[in-house]
Design an enzyme around this catalytic site. Structure first.
Site, PDB file in Angstrom:
ATOM      1  N   ARG A   1      33.593   7.709 -53.757  1.00 44.61           N
ATOM      2  CA  ARG A   1      34.440   6.743 -54.542  1.00 44.61           C
ATOM      3  C   ARG A   1      34.430   6.946 -55.932  1.00 44.61           C
ATOM      4  O   ARG A   1      35.309   6.719 -56.835  1.00 44.61           O
ATOM      5  CB  ARG A   1      34.075   5.377 -54.230  1.00 44.61           C
ATOM      6  CG  ARG A   1      34.957   4.289 -54.757  1.00 44.61           C
ATOM      7  CD  ARG A   1      34.653   2.647 -54.244  1.00 44.61           C
ATOM      8  NE  ARG A   1      33.261   2.271 -54.433  1.00 44.61           N
ATOM      9  CZ  ARG A   1      32.752   1.363 -54.146  1.00 44.61           C
ATOM     10  NH1 ARG A   1      33.162   0.590 -53.123  1.00 44.61           N
ATOM     11  NH2 ARG A   1      31.267   0.973 -54.678  1.00 44.61           N
TER      12      ARG A   1
ATOM     13  N   LYS B   1      36.268   2.024 -60.033  1.00 41.49           N
ATOM     14  CA  LYS B   1      34.998   1.077 -60.436  1.00 41.49           C
ATOM     15  C   LYS B   1      34.661   1.992 -61.892  1.00 41.49           C
ATOM     16  O   LYS B   1      34.079   2.734 -62.030  1.00 41.49           O
ATOM     17  CB  LYS B   1      33.741   1.490 -59.569  1.00 41.49           C
ATOM     18  CG  LYS B   1      33.000   0.260 -59.572  1.00 41.49           C
ATOM     19  CD  LYS B   1      31.937   0.223 -58.255  1.00 41.49           C
ATOM     20  CE  LYS B   1      30.758  -0.577 -58.450  1.00 41.49           C
ATOM     21  NZ  LYS B   1      30.944  -2.115 -58.681  1.00 41.49           N
TER      22      LYS B   1
ATOM     23  N   GLU C   1      40.599  -9.930 -54.779  1.00 42.78           N
ATOM     24  CA  GLU C   1      39.140  -9.926 -54.517  1.00 42.78           C
ATOM     25  C   GLU C   1      38.635 -10.994 -55.794  1.00 42.78           C
ATOM     26  O   GLU C   1      39.452 -11.571 -56.362  1.00 42.78           O
ATOM     27  CB  GLU C   1      38.626  -8.640 -54.680  1.00 42.78           C
ATOM     28  CG  GLU C   1      38.984  -7.745 -56.254  1.00 42.78           C
ATOM     29  CD  GLU C   1      38.479  -6.222 -56.008  1.00 42.78           C
ATOM     30  OE1 GLU C   1      37.529  -6.095 -55.627  1.00 42.78           O
ATOM     31  OE2 GLU C   1      38.976  -5.834 -57.075  1.00 42.78           O
TER      32      GLU C   1
HETATM   33  C1  LIG Z   1      35.351  -5.569 -57.985  1.00 39.94           C
HETATM   34  C2  LIG Z   1      34.265  -5.047 -56.839  1.00 39.94           C
HETATM   35  N1  LIG Z   1      35.084  -5.269 -55.745  1.00 39.94           N
HETATM   36  C3  LIG Z   1      34.166  -5.198 -54.421  1.00 39.94           C
HETATM   37  C4  LIG Z   1      32.796  -4.817 -54.602  1.00 39.94           C
HETATM   38  C5  LIG Z   1      32.223  -4.472 -53.555  1.00 39.94           C
HETATM   39  O1  LIG Z   1      32.018  -3.028 -53.074  1.00 39.94           O
HETATM   40  P1  LIG Z   1      30.941  -2.608 -52.264  1.00 39.94           P
HETATM   41  O2  LIG Z   1      30.743  -3.314 -51.192  1.00 39.94           O
HETATM   42  O3  LIG Z   1      31.212  -0.927 -52.410  1.00 39.94           O
HETATM   43  O4  LIG Z   1      29.754  -2.728 -53.045  1.00 39.94           O
HETATM   44  C6  LIG Z   1      32.372  -4.719 -55.967  1.00 39.94           C
HETATM   45  C7  LIG Z   1      30.885  -4.167 -55.896  1.00 39.94           C
HETATM   46  O5  LIG Z   1      30.624  -3.653 -56.782  1.00 39.94           O
HETATM   47  C8  LIG Z   1      33.271  -4.858 -57.150  1.00 39.94           C
HETATM   48  O6  LIG Z   1      32.524  -4.852 -58.342  1.00 39.94           O
END
Ligand SMILES: Cc1ncc(COP(=O)(O)O)c(C=O)c1O
Length: 341
Positions: free
Chosen positions: A82, A184, A220
């Site tokens: 990712r 991210k 989200e």
């Molecule tokens: C905006 C956002 N969505 C979802 C997630 C969850 O992702 P993950 O399960 O890979 O930690 C995160 C985690 O940092 C996030 O910052």
């Protein structure tokens, strides 16, 4: 390894300066060998691309102590890939997956004294990040980059542990209508600072972001994906190309289907549907699975039948199975657990 003298059961989600961090530099088209260093500070030119144009991406994962005393990470290969996707979107050189895994191993091993013990409820948060470091003043990508990993022990993300939280429908969009939430990157999160401050001021734990183009679909929160449970026990989770593809959410989909025999739907979820769901939760590395009891839509409340006292039954089963896999008390699917030592 003697552990640090920390009250592990009572730490929150904050930064503590551990002993070592990992650093690697990219110059003249290639990455150097990388090394562990002790200095937590970074000195950069005032005109570094990261400062002027926010050319920076990051990742987040955790190391856990298992019941039998090993230190492990959960699916770090997915964080590596990712991060490569995020880097490509911001025109940055990818940090190779094998190097990423080796760097995680090195930095966690060196900081083993900071990995909270099994059963403490805490874990070691691992934050890989990558930024453009040479000076640019015209808008363009940097030529030189720094990849780093810092680690810090953390407790629960939301105060109150496993108690259901109340969130609000955000007054702001997090991603642009054309979508940039699926990476991210620092810029995305800077855009979420104002809404998160406002939500906290108003007494809410988080924001629910709707799709920026129509504001009819659930996306989200600022740091986690959503999961919903229907009244007949189906797991429903929003599909969107402007949300972060959560590794926790992708894992929960497998856990629900393969371990708990639940039906799983990964699809667009309309805000209008929410009142029909029995349970709601947030999922992510930091949030783990945090139950949501109530959503406030500008004064109008949506209350999930599972209530405000404890996790709903399906959320609890998902939580117990996922954390059991992560802590080594339930057998994991092939390749999910990466042993550090
Ligand atoms: C905006 C956002 N969505 C979802 C997630 C969850 O992702 P993950 O399960 O890979 O930690 C995160 C985690 O940092 C996030 O910052």
């Amino acid at each position: 390894m003697e552990k640090k003298n920390i009250d592990w059961g009572n730490i929150g989600f904050g930064y503590m300066e551990a002993d070592y961090r990992y650093v690697s530099y990219y110059k003249d088209g290639k990455w150097d060998d990388g090394a562990l260093v002790t200095d937590p500070n970074i000195t950069l030119n005032e005109c570094a691309c990261v400062f002027q144009y926010a050319q920076t991406v990051f990742e987040g994962l955790k190391a856990y102590t298992t019941q039998d005393g090993h230190i492990v990470c959960f699916r770090p290969d997915l964080n590596a890939s990712r991060m490569i996707d995020s880097a490509e979107r911001l025109v940055m050189p990818p940090f190779p997956e094998d190097r990423f895994l080796d760097a995680v191993k090195q930095v966690v091993k060196a900081n083993a004294a900071w990995v909270p013990p099994f059963g403490s409820g805490a874990s070691l948060y691992i934050r890989p990040y990558l930024m453009g470091i040479n000076s640019v003043i015209g808008v363009k990508p940097a030529d030189e980059y720094m990849f780093r990993i810092l680690v810090t022990p953390v407790g629960p993300y939301f105060k109150g542990g496993a108690k259901p939280i109340t969130i609000k429908v955000s007054d702001y969009d997090r991603a642009a209508p054309h979508g940039t939430g699926d990476i991210k990157a620092g810029l995305n999160y800077a855009m979420s600072l104002r809404p998160i401050v406002k939500a906290h001021e108003e007494g809410f734990a988080e924001n629910m972001y709707l799709d920026a183009a129509t504001r009819t679909k659930v996306e989200e929160t600022g740091g986690a994906n959503f999961i919903f449970i229907t009244k007949d026990g189906t797991l429903v989770t929003p599909k969107s190309n402007s949300i972060l593809p959560s590794i926790t959410r992708r894992s929960i989909m497998v856990v629900a289907e393969k371990y708990l025999g639940m039906k799983v739907e990964h699809r667009e979820v309309y805000f209008d549907e929410l009142a029909d769901f029995a349970e709601c939760g947030l999922c992510g590395t930091a949030a783990v699975i945090s139950p949501v009891g109530k959503i406030n839509d500008h004064g109008k409340e949506i209350c999930f039948p599972a209530g405000m006292e404890e996790m709903g039954p399906y959320t609890k089963k998902l939580y117990d199975t996922l954390t059991g896999i992560q802590m080594g008390t339930i057998e994991a699917p092939e390749g999910w657990i990466y042993t550090i030592e």
